[in-house]
Motif scaffolding. Structure first.
Motif: not given
Length: 170
Positions: A137-144
């Motif tokens: 919803a914040d326009g962010r995606l974090i991946f490893r």
């Protein structure tokens, strides 16, 4: 059996800063039957942590080092001894249109080079993403992500390379 030292290395990632914008330029050809999705917000891809397999010693038979992106666990196979040090999964942050689906593309393999002209190969690059990743919803995606480093018996040194990380809107 004599072991050779293979020093830790860090992989630098070549990610297009606005991969979505690049793809929007390419979507004029709709002959493939897919409708291009016009995004209001261009994608930004930032490498937060570089992939680092740590330090290992390699025997004459060679072997491999695997780094799992979900757990961060490092496993060695073959004629390889773990010498400790920090092994780090790569961490990437993607920013774009809130709630949008994205596709992350990593190469099948990447060749690394040492300062002495020797090479090692990283294969099986994988992420900890779900099958259909979406920006939050914040326009962010974090991946490893992690992978498997294949090391020949005579290849010692500090290996470096670039892994292209491509991110596109679905």
């Amino acid at each position: 059996m004599k072991l050779r030292l293979f020093l830790g290395f860090a992989l630098a990632f070549g990610a297009a800063p606005s991969a979505g914008a690049q793809c929007l330029l390419c979507t004029q050809d709709k002959a493939a039957g897919t409708t291009a999705r016009k995004a209001e917000v261009p994608l930004r891809v930032e490498v937060e942590t570089q992939l680092d397999m740590g330090r290992v010693a390699v025997g004459a038979m060679g072997g491999e080092v695997e780094l799992d992106p979900a757990s961060g666990a490092r496993r060695v196979r073959g004629d390889v001894v773990d010498l400790g040090g920090f092994a780090l999964t790569g961490t990437v942050t993607v920013r774009g249109e809130p709630g949008a689906g994205v596709r992350v593309i990593l190469p099948a393999s990447v060749d690394l080079e040492s300062g002495h002209g020797r090479t090692a190969r990283v294969t099986s690059l994988v992420t900890d993403l779900s099958a259909a990743p979406r920006l939050g919803a914040d326009g962010r995606l974090i991946f490893r992500f992690g992978g498997r480093l294949q090391i020949a018996g005579l290849d010692d040194g500090d290996y470096r390379g670039r892994i292209p990380v491509t991110v596109e809107y679905e």
